[in-house]
Design a protein around this motif. Structure first.
Motif, PDB file in Angstrom:
ATOM      1  N   VAL A 125      34.780 -33.057  -9.827  1.00  0.00           N
ATOM      2  CA  VAL A 125      33.993 -34.273  -9.600  1.00  0.00           C
ATOM      3  C   VAL A 125      34.796 -35.510  -9.963  1.00  0.00           C
ATOM      4  CG1 VAL A 125      31.962 -35.574 -10.335  1.00  0.00           C
ATOM      5  CG2 VAL A 125      31.771 -33.118  -9.891  1.00  0.00           C
ATOM      6  N   VAL A 126      35.405 -35.505 -11.147  1.00  0.00           N
ATOM      7  CA  VAL A 126      36.081 -36.692 -11.659  1.00  0.00           C
ATOM      8  C   VAL A 126      37.295 -37.058 -10.798  1.00  0.00           C
ATOM      9  CG1 VAL A 126      37.411 -37.626 -13.590  1.00  0.00           C
ATOM     10  CG2 VAL A 126      35.265 -36.428 -14.021  1.00  0.00           C
ATOM     11  N   LEU A 127      38.178 -36.099 -10.540  1.00  0.00           N
ATOM     12  CA  LEU A 127      39.406 -36.435  -9.824  1.00  0.00           C
ATOM     13  C   LEU A 127      39.139 -36.813  -8.367  1.00  0.00           C
ATOM     14  CD1 LEU A 127      42.114 -33.965 -11.177  1.00  0.00           C
ATOM     15  CD2 LEU A 127      41.438 -36.206 -12.014  1.00  0.00           C
ATOM     16  N   VAL A 128      38.192 -36.134  -7.722  1.00  0.00           N
ATOM     17  CA  VAL A 128      37.884 -36.483  -6.332  1.00  0.00           C
ATOM     18  C   VAL A 128      37.223 -37.855  -6.253  1.00  0.00           C
ATOM     19  CG1 VAL A 128      36.472 -35.860  -4.329  1.00  0.00           C
ATOM     20  CG2 VAL A 128      37.777 -34.102  -5.516  1.00  0.00           C
ATOM     21  N   GLU A 129      36.255 -38.112  -7.142  1.00  0.00           N
ATOM     22  CA  GLU A 129      35.587 -39.411  -7.131  1.00  0.00           C
ATOM     23  C   GLU A 129      36.563 -40.538  -7.450  1.00  0.00           C
ATOM     24  OE1 GLU A 129      32.756 -40.163  -6.075  1.00  0.00           O
ATOM     25  OE2 GLU A 129      31.726 -38.236  -5.950  1.00  0.00           O
ATOM     26  N   GLN A 130      37.476 -40.287  -8.392  1.00  0.00           N
ATOM     27  CA  GLN A 130      38.474 -41.302  -8.715  1.00  0.00           C
ATOM     28  C   GLN A 130      39.370 -41.589  -7.514  1.00  0.00           C
ATOM     29  OE1 GLN A 130      40.538 -39.756 -12.137  1.00  0.00           O
ATOM     30  NE2 GLN A 130      39.238 -40.854 -13.568  1.00  0.00           N
ATOM     31  N   PHE A 131      39.768 -40.547  -6.821  1.00  0.00           N
ATOM     32  CA  PHE A 131      40.624 -40.748  -5.659  1.00  0.00           C
ATOM     33  C   PHE A 131      39.938 -41.625  -4.622  1.00  0.00           C
ATOM     34  CE2 PHE A 131      41.692 -39.595  -1.301  1.00  0.00           C
ATOM     35  CZ  PHE A 131      43.053 -39.841  -1.284  1.00  0.00           C
ATOM     36  N   TRP A 132      38.686 -41.319  -4.290  1.00  0.00           N
ATOM     37  CA  TRP A 132      38.004 -42.112  -3.262  1.00  0.00           C
ATOM     38  C   TRP A 132      37.671 -43.515  -3.743  1.00  0.00           C
ATOM     39  CZ3 TRP A 132      38.643 -41.280   1.491  1.00  0.00           C
ATOM     40  CH2 TRP A 132      38.821 -39.993   1.975  1.00  0.00           C
ATOM     41  N   SER A 133      37.471 -43.668  -5.035  1.00  0.00           N
ATOM     42  CA  SER A 133      37.248 -45.005  -5.575  1.00  0.00           C
ATOM     43  C   SER A 133      38.491 -45.868  -5.377  1.00  0.00           C
ATOM     44  CB  SER A 133      36.894 -44.920  -7.060  1.00  0.00           C
ATOM     45  OG  SER A 133      36.796 -46.208  -7.629  1.00  0.00           O
ATOM     46  N   LEU A 134      39.659 -45.297  -5.652  1.00  0.00           N
ATOM     47  CA  LEU A 134      40.903 -46.036  -5.439  1.00  0.00           C
ATOM     48  C   LEU A 134      41.147 -46.288  -3.955  1.00  0.00           C
ATOM     49  CD1 LEU A 134      43.308 -44.244  -7.951  1.00  0.00           C
ATOM     50  CD2 LEU A 134      42.390 -46.555  -8.152  1.00  0.00           C
ATOM     51  N   THR A 135      40.907 -45.259  -3.147  1.00  0.00           N
ATOM     52  CA  THR A 135      41.164 -45.381  -1.714  1.00  0.00           C
ATOM     53  C   THR A 135      40.253 -46.425  -1.071  1.00  0.00           C
ATOM     54  OG1 THR A 135      41.867 -43.066  -1.613  1.00  0.00           O
ATOM     55  CG2 THR A 135      41.251 -44.108   0.465  1.00  0.00           C
ATOM     56  N   PHE A 172      22.585 -49.900  -0.563  1.00  0.00           N
ATOM     57  CA  PHE A 172      23.605 -49.923  -1.608  1.00  0.00           C
ATOM     58  C   PHE A 172      23.034 -49.428  -2.935  1.00  0.00           C
ATOM     59  CE2 PHE A 172      25.625 -52.056  -5.194  1.00  0.00           C
ATOM     60  CZ  PHE A 172      26.939 -51.671  -5.010  1.00  0.00           C
ATOM     61  N   LYS A 173      21.830 -49.921  -3.286  1.00  0.00           N
ATOM     62  CA  LYS A 173      21.216 -49.527  -4.560  1.00  0.00           C
ATOM     63  C   LYS A 173      20.845 -48.048  -4.551  1.00  0.00           C
ATOM     64  CE  LYS A 173      19.425 -54.168  -5.467  1.00  0.00           C
ATOM     65  NZ  LYS A 173      20.387 -54.430  -6.538  1.00  0.00           N
ATOM     66  N   VAL A 174      20.307 -47.560  -3.431  1.00  0.00           N
ATOM     67  CA  VAL A 174      19.930 -46.150  -3.356  1.00  0.00           C
ATOM     68  C   VAL A 174      21.175 -45.262  -3.412  1.00  0.00           C
ATOM     69  CG1 VAL A 174      18.907 -44.380  -1.879  1.00  0.00           C
ATOM     70  CG2 VAL A 174      17.766 -46.586  -2.144  1.00  0.00           C
ATOM     71  N   LYS A 175      22.242 -45.644  -2.690  1.00  0.00           N
ATOM     72  CA  LYS A 175      23.475 -44.859  -2.732  1.00  0.00           C
ATOM     73  C   LYS A 175      24.062 -44.824  -4.136  1.00  0.00           C
ATOM     74  CE  LYS A 175      26.779 -45.105   0.252  1.00  0.00           C
ATOM     75  NZ  LYS A 175      27.009 -43.653   0.453  1.00  0.00           N
ATOM     76  N   ALA A 176      23.994 -45.931  -4.859  1.00  0.00           N
ATOM     77  CA  ALA A 176      24.491 -45.957  -6.239  1.00  0.00           C
ATOM     78  C   ALA A 176      23.703 -44.974  -7.104  1.00  0.00           C
ATOM     79  CB  ALA A 176      24.390 -47.370  -6.801  1.00  0.00           C
ATOM     80  N   TRP A 177      22.389 -44.933  -6.895  1.00  0.00           N
ATOM     81  CA  TRP A 177      21.555 -43.991  -7.648  1.00  0.00           C
ATOM     82  C   TRP A 177      21.894 -42.555  -7.271  1.00  0.00           C
ATOM     83  CZ3 TRP A 177      18.065 -40.268  -6.029  1.00  0.00           C
ATOM     84  CH2 TRP A 177      17.285 -39.702  -7.028  1.00  0.00           C
ATOM     85  N   ILE A 178      22.102 -42.314  -5.978  1.00  0.00           N
ATOM     86  CA  ILE A 178      22.440 -40.973  -5.516  1.00  0.00           C
ATOM     87  C   ILE A 178      23.750 -40.511  -6.143  1.00  0.00           C
ATOM     88  CG2 ILE A 178      23.243 -39.673  -3.498  1.00  0.00           C
ATOM     89  CD1 ILE A 178      21.095 -41.149  -1.867  1.00  0.00           C
ATOM     90  N   ASP A 179      24.774 -41.365  -6.143  1.00  0.00           N
ATOM     91  CA  ASP A 179      26.079 -41.001  -6.680  1.00  0.00           C
ATOM     92  C   ASP A 179      26.017 -40.735  -8.183  1.00  0.00           C
ATOM     93  OD1 ASP A 179      27.154 -41.259  -4.177  1.00  0.00           O
ATOM     94  OD2 ASP A 179      27.900 -43.294  -4.492  1.00  0.00           O
ATOM     95  N   MET A 180      25.191 -41.522  -8.899  1.00  0.00           N
ATOM     96  CA  MET A 180      25.141 -41.404 -10.348  1.00  0.00           C
ATOM     97  C   MET A 180      24.194 -40.296 -10.822  1.00  0.00           C
ATOM     98  SD  MET A 180      25.019 -45.452 -11.344  1.00  0.00           S
ATOM     99  CE  MET A 180      24.656 -45.116 -13.056  1.00  0.00           C
ATOM    100  N   VAL A 181      23.048 -40.149 -10.156  1.00  0.00           N
ATOM    101  CA  VAL A 181      21.989 -39.297 -10.671  1.00  0.00           C
ATOM    102  C   VAL A 181      21.513 -38.257  -9.656  1.00  0.00           C
ATOM    103  CG1 VAL A 181      19.644 -39.271 -11.637  1.00  0.00           C
ATOM    104  CG2 VAL A 181      21.198 -41.162 -12.188  1.00  0.00           C
ATOM    105  N   GLY A 182      21.330 -38.691  -8.404  1.00  0.00           N
ATOM    106  CA  GLY A 182      20.630 -37.866  -7.427  1.00  0.00           C
ATOM    107  C   GLY A 182      21.223 -36.494  -7.221  1.00  0.00           C
ATOM    108  N   TYR A 183      22.545 -36.416  -6.978  1.00  0.00           N
ATOM    109  CA  TYR A 183      23.171 -35.129  -6.693  1.00  0.00           C
ATOM    110  C   TYR A 183      22.900 -34.119  -7.807  1.00  0.00           C
ATOM    111  CZ  TYR A 183      25.900 -36.762  -2.670  1.00  0.00           C
ATOM    112  OH  TYR A 183      26.287 -37.229  -1.436  1.00  0.00           O
ATOM    113  N   ARG A 184      23.111 -34.517  -9.057  1.00  0.00           N
ATOM    114  CA  ARG A 184      22.956 -33.582 -10.174  1.00  0.00           C
ATOM    115  C   ARG A 184      21.495 -33.243 -10.433  1.00  0.00           C
ATOM    116  NH1 ARG A 184      27.250 -37.573 -10.144  1.00  0.00           N
ATOM    117  NH2 ARG A 184      28.983 -36.200  -9.728  1.00  0.00           N
ATOM    118  N   THR A 185      20.615 -34.268 -10.333  1.00  0.00           N
ATOM    119  CA  THR A 185      19.198 -34.025 -10.594  1.00  0.00           C
ATOM    120  C   THR A 185      18.610 -33.050  -9.590  1.00  0.00           C
ATOM    121  OG1 THR A 185      18.975 -36.260 -11.497  1.00  0.00           O
ATOM    122  CG2 THR A 185      16.951 -35.118 -10.883  1.00  0.00           C
TER     123      THR A 185
END
Length: 439
Positions: A126-136, A364-377
């Motif tokens: 999760v961390v390395l893939v998310e970091q890569f796309w954040s930079l990209t 944008f707000k819903v996607k932010a929630w999905i990325d932070m909480v939704g997938y895991r919940t």
């Protein structure tokens, strides 16, 4: 905080002048991330089944999801304090160090070691893939992203395919045992860290000014979860998108549990199990790559985005029905290939296209929630279902889990069909970058 590694030295600004060269280098970088992950992923699964049991998996997945929810605020704090690039490089060093520590622990391992290592590998992905796309995402504007993200994402799919084949070959030929794959993955992560640092100093990851401003503004405004829920409940379009995510995330752990349960019953030798898992994961990446390159553009062209979204629930439902007819590893493999192969390719691409032309502020707000909480919940909901049903006798539990997946696929397909009346004019299909696995 200013991050000096995000600024090119005057003598190396030629890196910034070629978008094509940048994209090829990012392809290589993403290839290495997924190569390392798909070396260590089959090892973590095989070692887990060696020292524990598939019945423990839903508890481990729940703990992993909760741990990620706790780590998100800490990670955001590190970004603010040390900057993006220092945090990325520090994460690589920490990941490689943790992998080497676990390699030494597996000389005398028990269930706690195997469980902790499994969780580490999940977080690593999760961390390395998310970091890569954040930079990209920060170094391309919208036009450049549409042109190059397909190529970059393919680097991850190729990395997964090569990683699985490499792990299988190293173990099957006797060159390495399963725990030795951990050391190889750690070496790859360190190499990737050095490459990322070198490319950052050359200016590869220098942010677009508009993207940097948007990122800083987003960091300054935390997500209002009350507003997110209000947006979901009051907007039929956003509600249906959220339901699609819910159905897919609830199905994923159930399908994974069925697959791992049959692997545990079929393969009792550690190295033989690692070879099988490595070859299977390589096949999964190859299928996702083929779908991404060949079928996704055609389906979007002739059936549209809604047609693309319909593929996964329909085919997964058919695979779950076949599993109910004949419960064994082959049918569990078919479910797994259908679920993840389509999720990594056409489903993700189609879902991202739904956001084009929609209410940008709300999305944008819903996607932010999905990325932070939704997938895991949402995955935790699937884990709870497994825990309840797996307490039943084996055969009956298998039928119940297969029936749950089939029922969810029916509801999933109905939700996709309901999108037809809420969608605006369909946008043109574009390549989607984040098409790789997080777990």
């Amino acid at each position: 905080m200013n991050d000096p590694l995000n600024h090119a030295t005057p003598s190396r600004r030629q890196w910034q002048g070629s978008t094509a060269l940048r994209s090829v280098l990012l392809f290589v970088n993403f290839f290495l991330i997924l190569l390392a992950y798909y070396l260590v992923k089959p090892a973590s699964r095989s070692l887990f089944l060696e020292h524990s049991s598939s019945d423990v998996l839903p508890y481990v997945w729940t703990a992993s999801g909760l741990l990620l929810l706790v780590l998100v605020p800490s990670y955001q704090g590190l970004l603010k304090r040390y900057g993006r690039m220092r945090t990325v490089l520090g994460s690589c060093v920490a990941t490689a160090g943790a992998l080497l520590i676990f390699r030494s622990l597996f000389h005398h391992a028990g269930p706690p070691t195997a469980i902790a290592f499994y969780v580490l590998v999940d977080i690593f992905s999760v961390v390395l893939v998310e970091q890569f796309w954040s930079l990209t995402n920060s170094v391309y504007d919208s036009k450049e992203g549409k042109r190059w993200y397909g190529l970059i994402a393919s680097g991850g799919l190729v990395g997964g395919m090569v990683g699985g084949l490499t792990a299988s070959t190293l173990v099957d030929t006797g060159l390495l045992d399963t725990p030795d794959l951990i050391s190889v993955a750690a070496a790859l992560v360190l190499f990737m860290m050095l490459l990322t640092s070198r490319l950052a100093r050359a200016g590869l990851y220098r942010e677009k000014p508009a993207v940097a401003a948007a990122r800083l503004e987003a960091q300054a405004q935390p997500v209002d979860f009350g507003l997110v829920w209000d947006s979901i409940l009051s907007n039929r379009f956003i509600l249906l998108i959220t339901l699609l995510l819910l159905f897919s995330q609830v199905c994923e752990p159930i399908v994974e549990y069925q697959f791992m349960h049959h692997v545990e019953q079929t393969y009792t030798d550690q190295n033989a199990r690692t070879v099988f898992l490595s070859e299977f994961l390589s096949l999964l990446s190859a299928i996702a790559l083929g779908i991404n390159l060949l079928l996704t553009p055609l389906i979007h062209r002739y059936l549209g985005v809604v047609g693309g979204l319909m593929v996964q629930p329909v085919l997964l439902g058919m695979a779950s029905l076949a599993y109910l007819v004949h419960i064994d590893l082959r049918m569990a493999m078919a479910m797994k290939l259908t679920d993840r192969g389509l999720s990594y390719s056409i489903n993700r691409a189609s879902r991202e296209l739904l956001y084009v032309g929609a209410d940008a502020a709300r999305i944008f707000k819903v996607k932010a929630w999905i990325d932070m909480v939704g997938y895991r919940t949402f995955k935790i909901i699937g884990n709870v279902a497994i825990i309840g049903i797996s307490a039943l006798p084996d055969r009956f539990g298998d039928y119940m889990l297969g029936g749950v997946v089939l029922s969810i696929c029916v509801a999933w397909a109905l939700a996709v069909w309901a999108l037809r009346s809420t969608r605006r004019a369909p946008p043109k299909a574009r390549p989607i970058g984040d098409a790789m696995p997080h777990a």
